[in-house]
Design an enzyme around this catalytic site. Structure first.
Site, PDB file in Angstrom:
ATOM      1  N   TYR A 179       0.830  -1.204   0.000  1.00 12.33           N
ATOM      2  CA  TYR A 179       0.000   0.000   0.000  1.00 12.33           C
ATOM      3  C   TYR A 179       0.868   1.259   0.000  1.00 12.33           C
ATOM      4  O   TYR A 179       1.862   1.351   0.718  1.00 12.33           O
ATOM      5  CB  TYR A 179      -0.930   0.041   1.225  1.00 12.33           C
ATOM      6  CG  TYR A 179      -1.528   1.409   1.399  1.00 12.33           C
ATOM      7  CD1 TYR A 179      -2.603   1.807   0.613  1.00 12.33           C
ATOM      8  CD2 TYR A 179      -0.970   2.321   2.277  1.00 12.33           C
ATOM      9  CE1 TYR A 179      -3.113   3.090   0.718  1.00 12.33           C
ATOM     10  CE2 TYR A 179      -1.474   3.596   2.403  1.00 12.33           C
ATOM     11  CZ  TYR A 179      -2.555   3.979   1.611  1.00 12.33           C
ATOM     12  OH  TYR A 179      -3.041   5.250   1.713  1.00 12.33           O
ATOM     13  N   GLU A 184      -9.934   8.856   8.376  1.00 11.73           N
ATOM     14  CA  GLU A 184     -10.297   9.184   7.001  1.00 11.73           C
ATOM     15  C   GLU A 184     -11.545   8.445   6.534  1.00 11.73           C
ATOM     16  O   GLU A 184     -12.213   8.898   5.603  1.00 11.73           O
ATOM     17  CB  GLU A 184      -9.134   8.915   6.054  1.00 11.73           C
ATOM     18  CG  GLU A 184      -8.783   7.458   5.846  1.00 11.73           C
ATOM     19  CD  GLU A 184      -7.559   7.281   4.959  1.00 11.73           C
ATOM     20  OE1 GLU A 184      -7.620   6.460   4.043  1.00 11.73           O
ATOM     21  OE2 GLU A 184      -6.539   7.968   5.191  1.00 11.73           O
TER      22      GLU A 184
END
Length: 402
Positions: free
Chosen positions: A159, A262
Site C-alpha cells: 500500500y 479518514e
C-alpha cells in the site's frame, strides 16, 4: 432566494469525481464534492433520486436546517453514502453563502487563525534508497512534512507505493486487484526505513507513516514503540477503528502520536477516541463527514481534548473538497496538518480553483465563496470509468484489511 435546480455531475479526468452544483433564482451557484472512491455511482444515485428533489424551493441560506433535514429526515442515519451526499449539499450551500456575502468562506467561519495551511506530501518508492530521493524531492519543493511509504521486501505490492509518484491513485482496475500481505515482514522492515530517513534528513522534517488499518492493537503498539526513536509526527490508521476501545490497548504501548479517521463519517465514529484522548490527530474529511458544518463540530469537540486536525486529502477528494478543507483548516484553532496529494493537470482544468501552494503551505482562495468551480463542458469530455480499490489477502489467502 430559493434553490431552483441541482445537478449531479460525474466526470473522470484521470479518476472519478462526483460533484453537486446547486442553482438559485438569483443566479448564484454553489458546488460540493460527493466523491466516494470505488462507490461513486451509488452516491450520485442517492443525490439524484432522493436528495435533489428535496432541495428545490428551499432557502439556501438555511444551512444548518438543511443539514438536519437531510440527516434526521432520512431516518436511516449516517453511513458513507448518506454523509457524502449531505456533505455535497452542505458544501455547496456554504459556497453560495460566501458568494452572497461577498466573502471567502473562512471569513464566515471566524476568520484566519493562521497565515497558511501546513501540508504534507507522499514520498514512496520500491527501495529505501529510492524513497530517500523522493523525500528529498518533496523537501526541495518546500514541503515541511512528508509521509514515507516503501515496498516491503518479499511482497509483490505494498500500500502507498505507486508508479506515478506525484499523482497516486489506488483505484486502478475495473475489478478489484488482489495482493498478498505479511504483517511479520512489514513489522520487521519499517523501523529500518525510518532510521535511514531520519539519519539522512535530521530532526526538523516532519515524518509520517500510514499503516492503513492493517494491524491489531498489540501489533500496532509494537510498531509504534519501535518508531519512537525517529519522532514521527504521527502513525496513521494503525488499526481498524470500528472498535474504538481497541485504541486503549494501543495507547498503553507507545508514545508515537496516532492519527485516524479518514473513513469516519460522523462525530460518533470518533467520540470515544477523542473524549478519552486515545488519538492525537483526527483525519475526517469534508466530503465523507457531512460537509463543513459537521466536520467543524468534530474539530470543535477535538479541541476540547487536545486533539488536532489532520484531514485526509488524497486524490479522491476533488479540488472542490480541497478548497472547502482549506477554508476550515485556516479558521480552526486546533489545526494540525492537511494531506495534499496533487491532482493531475486534467483534473485542475475541470475544477478551476483559486487556492495555491507556496513554501510548504496551501492558501485558500480569497474569492467570495469557496473559490472553486466545475467546467461542465470540459467535465463531459471525461466519462465515468469503473475503478475499484484493491483487495488484500494474508499469505494463506485470508481476506485482510487493504
Amino acid at each position: 432566494m430559493r434553490i431552483t435546480d441541482a445537478r449531479v455531475i460525474v466526470t473522470c479526468p484521470g479518476r472519478n469525481f462526483v460533484t453537486l452544483k446547486i442553482f438559485t433564482d438569483e443566479g448564484v451557484t454553489g458546488v460540493g464534492d460527493a466523491t466516494l472512491n470505488g462507490r461513486e455511482l451509488t452516491v450520485a444515485s442517492y443525490l439524484t433520486d432522493h436528495v435533489v428533489p428535496l432541495l428545490i424551493g428551499r432557502d439556501p441560506a438555511r444551512i444548518e436546517d438543511t443539514w438536519q433535514y437531510l440527516y434526521r429526515g432520512a431516518y436511516w442515519r449516517r453511513g458513507p453514502v448518506t454523509m457524502s451526499a449531505i456533505a455535497a449539499v452542505d458544501t455547496a450551500l456554504w459556497d453560495i453563502k460566501g458568494k452572497v456575502a461577498g466573502l471567502p468562506v473562512y471569513q464566515l467561519l471566524g476568520g484566519r487563525s493562521r497565515e497558511g495551511v501546513t501540508v504534507y506530501g507522499h514520498a514512496n518508492a520500491e527501495t529505501v534508497d529510492e524513497v530517500l530521493e523522493e523525500v528529498a524531492r518533496y523537501r526541495d519543493l518546500g514541503y515541511k512534512a512528508v509521509r514515507v511509504q516503501t515496498a516491503v521486501p518479499g511482497l509483490d505490492a505494498t500500500y502507498g507505493v505507486s508508479k506515478d509518484k506525484m499523482f497516486y491513485e489506488p483505484a486502478d482496475a475495473a475489478l478489484p486487484s488482489e495482493s498478498a500481505w505479511s504483517t511479520e515482514r512489514y513489522l520487521d522492515f519499517v523501523p529500518s526505513v525510518f532510521a535511514r530517513v531520519r539519519e539522512e534528513f535530521g530532526p526538523d522534517l516532519k515524518l509520517l507513516h500510514d499503516v492503513h488499518h492493517r494491524l491489531t492493537p498489540i501489533e500496532a503498539g509494537r510498531l509504534g514503540h519501535a518508531l519512537e526513536p525517529y519522532a514521527l509526527t504521527w502513525m496513521e490508521d494503525p488499526v481498524p477503528a470500528e472498535l474504538q476501545e481497541g485504541f486503549r490497548l494501543l495507547r498503553t504501548h507507545t508514545r508515537t502520536p496516532i492519527a485516524v479517521g479518514e473513513v469516519f463519517n460522523s462525530i460518533w465514529d470518533c467520540h470515544t477516541l477523542i473524549t478519552e484522548q486515545l488519538i492525537d490527530y483526527i483525519r475526517a474529511t469534508v466530503v465523507h463527514a457531512g460537509g463543513i458544518t459537521h466536520l467543524r463540530r468534530i474539530f470543535d469537540l477535538a479541541a476540547l481534548y487536545h486533539v488536532r486536525s489532520g484531514s485526509h486529502g488524497a486524490t479522491d477528494l476533488s479540488p472542490v473538497c480541497m478548497s472547502a478543507a482549506l477554508h476550515l483548516d485556516v479558521s480552526i484553532p486546533n489545526f494540525g496538518l492537511q494531506e495534499y496529494m496533487r491532482h493531475t493537470p486534467e483534473t485542475d482544468e475541470v475544477f478551476p480553483h483559486g487556492y495555491w501552494f507556496e513554501d510548504g503551505y496551501l492558501h485558500p482562495s480569497e474569492e467570495p465563496g469557496l473559490g472553486v468551480d466545475i467546467d461542465e463542458e470540459l467535465a463531459a469530455r471525461y466519462p465515468y470509468q469503473p475503478a475499484y480499490l484493491p483487495v488484500s489477502r494474508l499469505m494463506d489467502g485470508t481476506v485482510h484489511n487493504w
